[in-house]
Design an enzyme around this catalytic site. Structure first.
Site, short mmCIF file in Angstrom:
data_model
loop_
_atom_site.label_atom_id
_atom_site.label_comp_id
_atom_site.label_asym_id
_atom_site.label_seq_id
_atom_site.Cartn_x
_atom_site.Cartn_y
_atom_site.Cartn_z
N HIS A 156 11.21 -7.21 -5.08
CA HIS A 156 11.46 -8.40 -4.85
C HIS A 156 10.35 -8.74 -3.71
CE1 HIS A 156 14.91 -8.73 -7.44
NE2 HIS A 156 15.27 -7.59 -6.79
N SER A 277 -16.45 -14.59 5.47
CA SER A 277 -16.39 -16.06 5.34
C SER A 277 -17.78 -16.70 5.91
CB SER A 277 -15.37 -16.51 5.93
OG SER A 277 -15.28 -17.90 6.52
N LYS A 283 -12.93 -13.28 9.29
CA LYS A 283 -12.71 -12.83 8.28
C LYS A 283 -13.31 -11.62 7.37
CE LYS A 283 -10.14 -14.83 5.97
NZ LYS A 283 -10.08 -16.25 5.15
N GLU A 290 -9.56 -8.74 -5.37
CA GLU A 290 -9.34 -10.05 -6.03
C GLU A 290 -10.10 -10.14 -7.49
OE1 GLU A 290 -8.43 -13.11 -2.16
OE2 GLU A 290 -10.35 -12.06 -2.26
#
Ligand code: ARG
Length: 464
Positions: A156, A277, A283, A290
Site C-alpha cells: 500500500h 527543466s 531539477k 517515465e
C-alpha cells in the site's frame, strides 16, 4: 504493373490506391519475402513446375534484389507498388522478364504474407530474448554490487517490512524470466509454415509442403489451409506477451521513480539518463523511466487493436488483416527499446546506503518481528498482533522507535517480554529471520543469485 488487373476496366481511384497500399508498413518484411520466395522457387523446381535453369535465375535475382536494398530498405518506399510482394515480383520481372512471371505459380499473397509475418516474428523473438538476457545480467550485476543494502519493503506504499535491495532486483528477474519463457513457448506455435495453403483452399500443384517448410527452417507445415491464411493468433499472443513484459518494465520504472523522488532519496539516477527543466535549475528528472512507463500504454493499445480487428472476421483472409502489422512492429520494437533503456538505467544507478537503512529502520517495519517474538514466548499470533499494535501506538505517541522503548515500557504491555527483545527486532535479525524459501534473508538471496546466473546461462544456450 500490378499483380492483377485483367478483369478491371477502370483505373483505381488515386486516393483509394494510396488508402489500399501497404508498402509503407510491409517493406519491413522485405528480407522474409525474398527468403520465402527463394524457398518457393525451390519447391517449384522440386515439383517440376519450373526448370533448374529458371530456378537458378530466380534465386540469383532475388539475392541481388536483396543485396541492393539490404542497407537502405527505405529506398523501397520510393516505388508506388501496392505491397512488398508486388515490389519484389515487379523487380524480378524487370530483371528476368517471363521467368520472373513464373514465380507466383500456385502461391497467393494470402499464404505469402502469413509466411513472411511468421518468419519476421521468429527473428524478432530471437532479438527480444537477447534483450531480456541483457537486462537480466544487469539486474544480477546490481544485486551483487549492492548486496548488503537494506531498503524498506512496501505494501500500500506504506513501509511494511525491511528487505535487502538485491531481493527487489531478483523480483524483477523472476518477472522477466516469465516473459522469456512465454516467448519460448509462443515460438512453438509460430514456427509453423503456412506456405502452400494458397489463397484459402490449398494448392492444386503437387507440392511437398514439409520440404518447403524445411527450406525456410520452419519446424513443420500447417494442417488446414483455411486456418493457415486466417490465423493471426500469434500476433495476439506476441502482443499480449509484450504487454505483460511492458507492464513489468512499467512497474520497475515506477518503483525506481519513487525511490528516486526527493521524498525517498534511496537512489540516484545517472546524469546520462535524466534531463533538466528549462525553468527550474535544480531539477533532474527521471525521463528515461517515465517514458518506459508511458510507452506501455501504446503496447496495450496494439493488443486491444488486434483483438478487436479479428473478433468479427469471417474465414478466411480479409483485407482488415492488413492492419495487423503496424501495431505489432511498433510494439515489439518499443518493448525491445524499453528493455535496453532499463538496462542502461540500472548500470548507472547509485544507492544511498544510509538513507535506505534509516528509512527501513523507521516506520515500525519491525513490528511483525515483535509479534513473532511474542509468539515464540507462547502467545497466540492473534493476541501478539494486538499487543504489538498497542506497543507501536505507544511508541508513535512518544515519538520513539521500537528499539528506543525501555524494557519497562515493553513489560507494561506484556510481562513475557525480556531483554532479548532488542536483539530480536534489530534490522539485521528481522532480515535473517526471513530464511524460508523465497524470503529476503541474505543467505537465501545469495543462493538465488547463483541460481539465476545458471538460468541466464541456460537462456543463452537456448538461443543457439
Ligand atoms: N498486404 C496484404 C496484407 O498485409 C497482403 C495480402 C493481400 N492479399 C490480398 N488478397 N489482397 O495483409
Amino acid at each position: 504493373m500490378a499483380l492483377w488487373g485483367g478483369r478491371f476496366l477502370k483505373k483505381q481511384n488515386s486516393f483509394f490506391k494510396k488508402f489500399n497500399n501497404s508498402l509503407k508498413i510491409d517493406f519491413i518484411l522485405v528480407k522474409e519475402d525474398i527468403f520465402g520466395s527463394i524457398a518457393w522457387s525451390k519447391i517449384l523446381l522440386d515439383s517440376k513446375i519450373i526448370t533448374e535453369d529458371e530456378q537458378k535465375k530466380l534465386e540469383t535475382s532475388l539475392n541481388i534484389i536483396y543485396s541492393e536494398i539490404k542497407n537502405t530498405p527505405k529506398k523501397i518506399l520510393l516505388s508506388n507498388s501496392e505491397d512488398i510482394h508486388s515490389w519484389v515480383e515487379q523487380k524480378l520481372i524487370y530483371m528476368l522478364g517471363d521467368v520472373g512471371k513464373k514465380l507466383h505459380t500456385g502461391r497467393s499473397r494470402n499464404d505469402q504474407i502469413a509466411t513472411d509475418l511468421r518468419l519476421w516474428c521468429k527473428k524478432e523473438i530471437h532479438k527480444l530474448k537477447k534483450s531480456i538476457i541483457n537486462f537480466q545480467k544487469s539486474l544480477i550485476t546490481l544485486s551483487e554490487k549492492y548486496f548488503s543494502i537494506i531498503i524498506p519493503g512496501y505494501t500500500h506504499l506504506q513501509r511494511a517490512q525491511p528487505i535487502i535491495f538485491s531481493h527487489w532486483c531478483l523480483a524483477y528477474f523472476e518477472m522477466i524470466q516469465r516473459d522469456f519463457d512465454r516467448l519460448k513457448d509462443c515460438l512453438q506455435r509460430i514456427d509453423i509454415s503456412p506456405l502452400g495453403s494458397g489463397a484459402l483452399a490449398g494448392t492444386g500443384w503437387k507440392i511437398d509442403r514439409k520440404k518447403l517448410a524445411n527450406f525456410m527452417n520452419f519446424s513443420k507445415e500447417s494442417n488446414n489451409s483455411l486456418d493457415s491464411v486466417s490465423d493471426r493468433d500469434y500476433v495476439v499472443e506476441l502482443l499480449s506477451i509484450a504487454s505483460i513484459g511492458m507492464m513489468h518494465l512499467s512497474r520497475f520504472s515506477e518503483d525506481l521513480i519513487f525511490f528516486n523522488s526527493g521524498e525517498c532519496n534511496f537512489i540516484e539516477l545517472s546524469d546520462k539518463v535524466t534531463s533538466g527543466s528549462s525553468l527550474m535549475p535544480q531539477k533532474k528528472n527521471p525521463d528515461s523511466l517515465e517514458l518506459i512507463r508511458g510507452k506501455t500504454g501504446r503496447v496495450y493499445g496494439s493488443l486491444i487493436n488486434i483483438l478487436v480487428l479479428l473478433k468479427g472476421l469471417p474465414l478466411s483472409y480479409n483485407k482488415d488483416m492488413q492492419e495487423d502489422k503496424e501495431g505489432l512492429f511498433d510494439s515489439l520494437e518499443t518493448w525491445r527499446m524499453c528493455l535496453k533503456m532499463s538496462k542502461i538505467v540500472l548500470l548507472g544507478l547509485k544507492l544511498n546506503k544510509n538513507i535506505c537503512k534509516k528509512s527501513a529502520e523507521s516506520g515500525y517495519s519491525n513490528a511483525t518481528d515483535l509479534a513473532d517474538y511474542l509468539v515464540r514466548k507462547g502467545i497466540s499470533f492473534r493476541e501478539s498482533h494486538d499487543i504489538s499494535g498497542k506497543i507501536v501506538l505507544h511508541a508513535i505517541n512518544n515519538n520513539k522507535s521500537l528499539s528506543e522503548l525501555s524494557l519497562l515500557d515493553y513489560q507494561s504491555f506484556c510481562v513475557l517480554i525480556e531483554n532479548d527483545i532488542y536483539k530480536y527486532i534489530v534490522l539485521k535479525n528481522c532480515l535473517n529471520q526471513k530464511n524460508s524459501k523465497g524470503g529476503t534473508a541474505p543467505e537465501k538471496v545469495l543462493s538465488e543469485i547463483q541460481k539465476n546466473k545458471k538460468i541466464i546461462f541456460n537462456n543463452i544456450n537456448l538461443m543457439n
